[in-house]
Design an enzyme around this catalytic site. Structure first.
Site, PDB file in Angstrom:
ATOM      1  N   ASP A 139     -15.772  15.115   1.108  1.00  0.00           N
ATOM      2  CA  ASP A 139     -16.249  15.641  -0.003  1.00  0.00           C
ATOM      3  C   ASP A 139     -16.891  14.342  -0.700  1.00  0.00           C
ATOM      4  O   ASP A 139     -16.104  13.484  -1.287  1.00  0.00           O
ATOM      5  CB  ASP A 139     -15.162  16.214  -1.148  1.00  0.00           C
ATOM      6  CG  ASP A 139     -15.531  16.409  -2.316  1.00  0.00           C
ATOM      7  OD1 ASP A 139     -17.131  16.448  -2.526  1.00  0.00           O
ATOM      8  OD2 ASP A 139     -14.911  16.610  -3.393  1.00  0.00           O
ATOM      9  N   ASP A 310     -23.723  15.451  -3.305  1.00  0.00           N
ATOM     10  CA  ASP A 310     -22.141  15.973  -3.421  1.00  0.00           C
ATOM     11  C   ASP A 310     -22.015  16.941  -2.127  1.00  0.00           C
ATOM     12  O   ASP A 310     -22.249  18.339  -2.397  1.00  0.00           O
ATOM     13  CB  ASP A 310     -21.797  16.759  -4.561  1.00  0.00           C
ATOM     14  CG  ASP A 310     -20.459  17.064  -4.682  1.00  0.00           C
ATOM     15  OD1 ASP A 310     -19.705  17.067  -3.524  1.00  0.00           O
ATOM     16  OD2 ASP A 310     -20.019  17.772  -5.578  1.00  0.00           O
TER      17      ASP A 310
END
Ligand SMILES: *[C@@H]1O[C@H](CO)[C@@H](O)[C@H](O)[C@H]1NC(C)=O
Ligand SMILES: *[C@@H]1O[C@H](CO)[C@@H](O)[C@H](O)[C@H]1NC(C)=O
Ligand SMILES: *[C@@H]1O[C@H](CO)[C@@H](O)[C@H](O)[C@H]1NC(C)=O
Ligand SMILES: *[C@@H]1O[C@H](CO)[C@@H](O)[C@H](O)[C@H]1NC(C)=O
Length: 424
Positions: A139, A310
């Site tokens: 992530d 992201d």
């Protein structure tokens, strides 16, 4: 209260240490890890999954809300983007929650379905000595490492690997704890350990992490948004000299996705990488680029905004008014009544939407733009760009996989830049 200059020193040190040649024997070459396909917001029959999409947006809002809480605790709200604020926790509507829970329960009664069904862009990570193996989401939109704990006995942990500190000779308990707020408003906390954490031959010995929840996440952003107030794994790897090149790069695709640590995988892209430097705000927080613009075909729609890249977010989000201006330029588009902030467009004539940071136009392909028909048999499709106020700032868009799938994406900690290259 956390010491701001200590954090700055930690990051500066990371980079200073890394610019000296690391001892050869500890350096792994760049290494590829395979990522299984992310679970999709499109059902198998091609129809948009409204409930999963609602849940995805709620998760995204709460994840970034937690990042802002961490940032406030670490550096104070002075460090926020203009207009950023910690909003109320987002909640799933009760009916949506009940339907999703039923789906999970049904699935858990099927013995052959393993934990990979739940995960996003995940790969193998080992923690502890001897190694305990986890399938972890990588992530770039957060900065902590957390995995399920052996104390997690809820049904959601049933099929997952769990960390057992007592079985590891390298487990070192630290002071302090990891503490985050869940979507239902409850707080979850866990201990703070230092451990050995290895990914595909890159061995890091001094990594802080927390065994806590049902999720497994390895954050790849900066320490400023870390809940544990520590360096993310890749920065620890740089400090320890475990990687020679301070880059990692994602190739996200329908199948055969990979994450490369320690450089880039030349076989995955063609031509040069367009590097866009992060604005010179110290310490860094997110992988956030400024000066972005978006076009529909050749028509400019919105200009001069910030973008956070992201990998832990499925879709692309922008401020609701800006996204409305974008879709005003998309022929036949309409707001989707069932999911707030989502838009539909005629499936047969997808717009060519591209983002630009001063170099090339980076186009979202028609295939990636489409996240499913509105209903079975409908000629309208739902778009991957959504209007939502995530609290990240007035002028901040969040570009997740919906964007990253369209190019090779390189995260560079020496140049402090995000690079894009054309997929091979
Ligand atoms: C993770 O490792 C296990 C055991 O070596 C292997 O079976 C599995 O395919 C690996 N998964 C991924 C995503 O690499
Ligand atoms: C699960 O763990 C909690 C806390 O450790 C404990 O209170 C509870 O009794 C456990 N439940 C089961 C079914 O083991
Ligand atoms: C976790 O432990 C590390 C290493 O001792 C420390 O630097 C960090 O501040 C701790 N985190 C918290 C939240 O106390
Ligand atoms: C939208 O439709 C108009 C009229 O049919 C056409 O002139 C224009 O090129 C279309 N725009 C895009 C972006 O497709």
């Amino acid at each position: 209260m956390f010491n701001k200059s200590a954090l700055l020193v930690a990051v500066t040190l990371a980079l200073a240490v890394a610019s000296a040649p690391p001892p050869a024997e500890t350096v792994a070459r760049g290494t590829t890890i395979p990522l299984p396909k992310r679970s999709s917001l499109t059902r198998a029959d091609g129809v948009f999954d409204k409930d999963k999409a609602t849940a995805a947006t709620v998760n995204t809002i709460n994840k970034h809300r937690q990042n802002l809480i961490n940032l406030k605790n670490n550096l104070g709200i002075e460090a926020f983007n203009p207009g950023a604020e910690i909003k109320d926790v987002a909640h799933l509507p009760a009916d949506v929650e009940a339907r999703l829970l039923r789906r999970i329960e049904t699935r858990q009664s099927e013995p052959l379905i393993d934990e990979q069904q739940d995960v996003e862009w995940a790969g193998n990570v080992t923690i502890a000595t001897p190694p305990q193996r986890f399938l972890i989401d990588f992530d770039t939109g957060s900065s902590d490492l957390w995995v399920p704990s052996s104390f997690c006995n809820s049904t959601t942990c049933a099929r997952k690997s769990k960390y057992t500190a007592t079985s590891s000779s390298t487990s070192v308990p630290n002071s302090g704890e990891f503490s985050i707020q869940y979507g239902d408003g409850s707080t979850v906390s866990g201990p703070n350990y230092t451990e050995t954490v290895s990914i595909a031959g890159i061995h890091v010995t001094g990594q802080c992490f927390s065994p806590v929840t049902t999720l497994s996440v390895l954050g790849l952003a900066f320490p400023a948004i870390s809940n544990l107030r520590t360096n993310p794994w890749f920065i620890t790897a740089i400090i320890e000299g475990a990687v020679a090149v301070q880059q990692f790069a994602f190739h996200l695709a329908e199948s055969g996705s990979t994450l490369y640590f320690g450089g880039t995988d030349r076989s995955k892209y063609t031509g040069n990488i367009e590097f866009n430097e992060l604005p010179n705000i110290n310490p860094r927080q997110f992988w956030q680029l400024s000066g972005a613009s978006v076009k529909v075909g050749s028509t400019p729609a919105v200009a001069n905004f910030n973008t956070i890249i992201d990998s832990g977010t499925t879709l692309a989000y922008g401020p609701p008014d800006a996204v409305a201006r974008l879709f005003a330029k998309v022929n036949g588009s309409e707001e989707f009544p069932y999911n707030k902030g989502y838009y539909t467009y005629p499936c047969a004539s997808p717009p060519k939407i591209s983002f630009n940071w001063g170099g090339k136009d980076w186009v979202i392909t028609a295939e990636n733009f489409n996240i499913g028909q509105t209903e079975s048999g409908s000629s309208d499709c739902v778009a991957c760009i959504v209007g939502a106020d995530l609290g990240l700032g007035d002028n901040v868009w969040l570009l997740g996989d919906a964007f990253m799938r369209n190019s090779y994406t390189v995260f560079d900690l020496r140049q402090m830049a995000v690079g894009f290259a054309t997929l091979a």
